[in-house]
Enzyme design. Structure first.
Site, PDB file in Angstrom:
ATOM      1  CB  CYS A   8     -12.733   1.827 -33.427  1.00 45.98           C
ATOM      2  SG  CYS A   8     -12.098   0.666 -34.610  1.00 45.98           S
ATOM      3  N   GLY A  34     -17.283   5.229 -36.059  1.00 49.32           N
ATOM      4  CA  GLY A  34     -17.352   3.888 -36.642  1.00 49.32           C
ATOM      5  C   GLY A  34     -18.775   3.439 -36.839  1.00 49.32           C
ATOM      6  CG  ASN A 108      -9.484   4.549 -31.624  1.00 40.48           C
ATOM      7  OD1 ASN A 108      -9.508   5.697 -31.231  1.00 40.48           O
ATOM      8  ND2 ASN A 108      -9.392   4.269 -32.904  1.00 40.48           N
ATOM      9  N   GLY A 109      -7.021   2.286 -32.769  1.00 41.65           N
ATOM     10  CA  GLY A 109      -5.655   2.569 -33.189  1.00 41.65           C
ATOM     11  C   GLY A 109      -5.189   1.545 -34.194  1.00 41.65           C
ATOM     12  CE1 TYR A 248     -14.837  13.762 -42.265  1.00 45.45           C
ATOM     13  CE2 TYR A 248     -13.537  11.957 -41.395  1.00 45.45           C
ATOM     14  CZ  TYR A 248     -14.669  12.411 -42.038  1.00 45.45           C
ATOM     15  OH  TYR A 248     -15.635  11.523 -42.420  1.00 45.45           O
ATOM     16  CB  CYS A 438       1.073  12.301 -35.443  1.00 45.23           C
ATOM     17  SG  CYS A 438       1.334  11.304 -36.936  1.00 45.23           S
TER      18      CYS A 438
HETATM   19  P1  AMP Z   1     -12.485  12.354 -51.019  1.00 48.94           P
HETATM   20  O1  AMP Z   1     -13.775  12.412 -51.749  1.00 48.94           O
HETATM   21  O2  AMP Z   1     -11.901  10.952 -51.065  1.00 48.94           O
HETATM   22  O3  AMP Z   1     -11.504  13.410 -51.418  1.00 48.94           O
HETATM   23  O4  AMP Z   1     -12.801  12.555 -49.481  1.00 48.94           O
HETATM   24  C1  AMP Z   1     -12.801  13.842 -48.914  1.00 48.94           C
HETATM   25  C2  AMP Z   1     -14.028  14.021 -48.053  1.00 48.94           C
HETATM   26  O5  AMP Z   1     -14.191  12.916 -47.149  1.00 48.94           O
HETATM   27  C3  AMP Z   1     -13.927  15.276 -47.240  1.00 48.94           C
HETATM   28  O6  AMP Z   1     -15.136  15.993 -47.449  1.00 48.94           O
HETATM   29  C4  AMP Z   1     -13.808  14.830 -45.784  1.00 48.94           C
HETATM   30  O7  AMP Z   1     -14.737  15.507 -44.976  1.00 48.94           O
HETATM   31  C5  AMP Z   1     -14.121  13.351 -45.797  1.00 48.94           C
HETATM   32  N1  AMP Z   1     -13.055  12.549 -45.178  1.00 48.94           N
HETATM   33  C6  AMP Z   1     -11.788  12.868 -44.928  1.00 48.94           C
HETATM   34  N2  AMP Z   1     -11.107  11.853 -44.348  1.00 48.94           N
HETATM   35  C7  AMP Z   1     -11.968  10.835 -44.220  1.00 48.94           C
HETATM   36  C8  AMP Z   1     -11.891   9.506 -43.676  1.00 48.94           C
HETATM   37  N3  AMP Z   1     -10.760   9.040 -43.156  1.00 48.94           N
HETATM   38  N4  AMP Z   1     -13.009   8.741 -43.727  1.00 48.94           N
HETATM   39  C9  AMP Z   1     -14.150   9.213 -44.256  1.00 48.94           C
HETATM   40  N5  AMP Z   1     -14.293  10.445 -44.771  1.00 48.94           N
HETATM   41  C10 AMP Z   1     -13.227  11.265 -44.760  1.00 48.94           C
END
Ligand code: AMP
Length: 450
Positions: A8, A34, A108-109, A248, A438
């Site tokens: 969040c 979020g 957040n965490g 990301y 991490c």
């Molecule tokens: P996927 O389709 O499940 O492989 O998701 C990968 C895509 O989702 C990538 O284009 C990332 O930019 C994005 N992404 C990576 N981690 C997250 C996350 N925790 N929540 C939402 N989107 C994510």
């Protein structure tokens, strides 16, 4: 099973007129952290008022509502929920009355010992109204034998483990605390005669606040009228910042863990090229999150950068998201290739990460259908093979494609001409203090009992 997660944004404002409005701007800037629910608690010195609801910041708050939230101290929260857990009961701030008065908490965490703590509290007679681990803190504070709130908070923090950037609002004070590993970000800025605390510095920019510093891992800062902010070191600092914030999660205009997110992302792109130079006609980002990485790749390689995939910004969340078939449709609704640009071309497609593999698979097929000659997937992070227990929303391990398949199997599954993940070494080189991060989602090295 430990699936109580909070991923969040938090914001706090102290000593400023209409504090809730400033906090609202902070939440607005941090919407990317979020989108499920949002909430604000404000104190006028005598009582705490809270508004929270499901939905985006721009939808939940209106002017008459904000006028009523009068006071000089506020905290706010944007909630990023996993699909299926979007109960309004899980929106924050969490508010309670207890023996010292009133308190509101924004978190957040993710506590790694949340279930043990909750079980002990329930065995002791506590009643919970939500599935949030944040509610544990309310009980720990309420039950503490200490007389001052600051001591009760410190008492509670001794009993929780894991990742937390926390804000506590009492009727007259604001407390901001960060876990000893500093997994999630939390920074302080000056605004007028007061202060602002936020998960990301992009919140300060929108509110015209001036960034001062990060809250240190293991530090609590107390804001109180007529006093300078007071710093308490409650645990030894052992930085293990979340590297995925840089990859990301954070906004590229934020200054995170001491450096620019945008600059780190360009470095990731540069290393992606250096680790595996390949001949192609153009470099295309998966928009929007991978644009800085692709710029880095393009500048390092000299290959032209093109926006070959266009993102539709106006789609909302689909309520049928948990179903895998619908995820595929969702990607198609969101991303669309420019056929004239890519037809007959050899493409390098840069994405920041692969989680389930759904996005990449759809992208390769969209590009091939649009006439691309070759599609080379380049991922600006290593393979995600382990779930995050520190507050990033990753699925269970068996849903992570890199847990189930080796890189060449994934390439075949995606039907890409080639696939390359960034190495862990290059990921570490892309940030300044490489020992302070991490990398558990990439290397499975957790810092707590999981
Ligand atoms: P996927 O389709 O499940 O492989 O998701 C990968 C895509 O989702 C990538 O284009 C990332 O930019 C994005 N992404 C990576 N981690 C997250 C996350 N925790 N929540 C939402 N989107 C994510």
């Amino acid at each position: 099973m430990r699936d109580l997660k909070e991923k969040c944004a938090v914001v706090g404002v102290f000593g400023v007129k209409s504090a809730a409005k400033i906090a609202y701007l902070g939440l607005y800037a941090m919407q990317h952290r979020g989108q499920e629910a949002t909430g604000l608690s404000v104190s006028d010195g005598e009582k705490i008022s809270t508004i929270k609801n499901r939905g985006l910041v721009s939808m939940v708050y209106d002017e008459p509502m904000m006028e009523k939230l009068d006071g000089e101290i506020a905290i706010g929260h944007n909630r990023y929920s996993t699909a299926g857990e979007d109960s309004i009961l899980d929106a924050q701030p969490v508010y309670a009355r207890y023996s010292l008065g009133e308190i509101a908490i924004a978190h957040n965490g993710n506590f790694t010992n949340a279930l043990e703590v909750r079980k002990a509290l329930i065995d002791d007679g506590a009643i919970f109204g939500s599935s949030m681990d944040t509610e544990n803190l309310i009980h720990l504070i309420a039950k503490s034998k200490e007389s001052l709130l600051r001591l009760r908070i410190l008492d509670a923090l001794q009993q929780v483990e894991g990742a937390y950037s926390l804000l506590f609002l009492s009727r007259t004070k604001l407390f901001a605390a960060r876990d000893p590993n500093g997994f999630r970000p939390l920074s302080i800025a000056k605004i007028g005669d007061g202060y602002m605390v936020a998960s990301e510095t992009c919140a300060f920019d929108l509110a015209s606040a001036t960034f001062e510093r990060d809250i240190e891992p293991g530090e609590m800062v107390i804001f109180e009228n007529g006093k300078k902010p007071e710093s308490i070191r409650f645990a030894k600092s052992d930085p293990k910042h979340c590297i995925f914030e840089h990859v990301y999660f954070a906004r590229p205009d934020s200054f995170l863990f001491g450096e620019s997110v945008y600059a780190v992302r360009k470095e990731l792109g540069r290393f992606l090229w250096e680790e595996d130079p390949i001949d192609a006609d153009m470099v295309i980002p998966v928009p929007d999150s991978s644009i800085p990485h692709a710029i880095g790749y393009s500048q390092a390689s000299g290959l032209p950068f093109e926006l070959g995939i266009i993102r539709n910004h106006y789609i909302g969340r689909t309520f049928i998201e948990p179903l895998q078939e619908i995820r595929d449709l969702k990607v198609k609704k969101k991303l669309s290739p420019i056929k004239e640009l890519i037809h007959g071309k050899r493409l390098v497609i840069v994405d920041d990460s692969i989680v389930r593999g759904t996005t990449s698979k759809k992208i390769v097929s969209l590009l091939k259908e649009a006439g691309a000659k070759e599609v080379h997937m380049r991922i600006a992070s290593p393979a995600i093979t382990f779930p995050c227990y520190y507050g990033i929303d990753t699925p269970h391990q068996n849903e992570l494609i890199s847990h189930r398949m080796a890189s060449d199997e994934i390439r075949a599954y995606l039907k890409a001409d080639s696939l390359r993940f960034l190495s862990i070494e290059a990921l570490k080189k892309s940030v300044q203090n490489r020992g302070n991060f991490c990398l558990s989602c990439f290397d499975g090295r957790y810092f707590h009992n999981i």
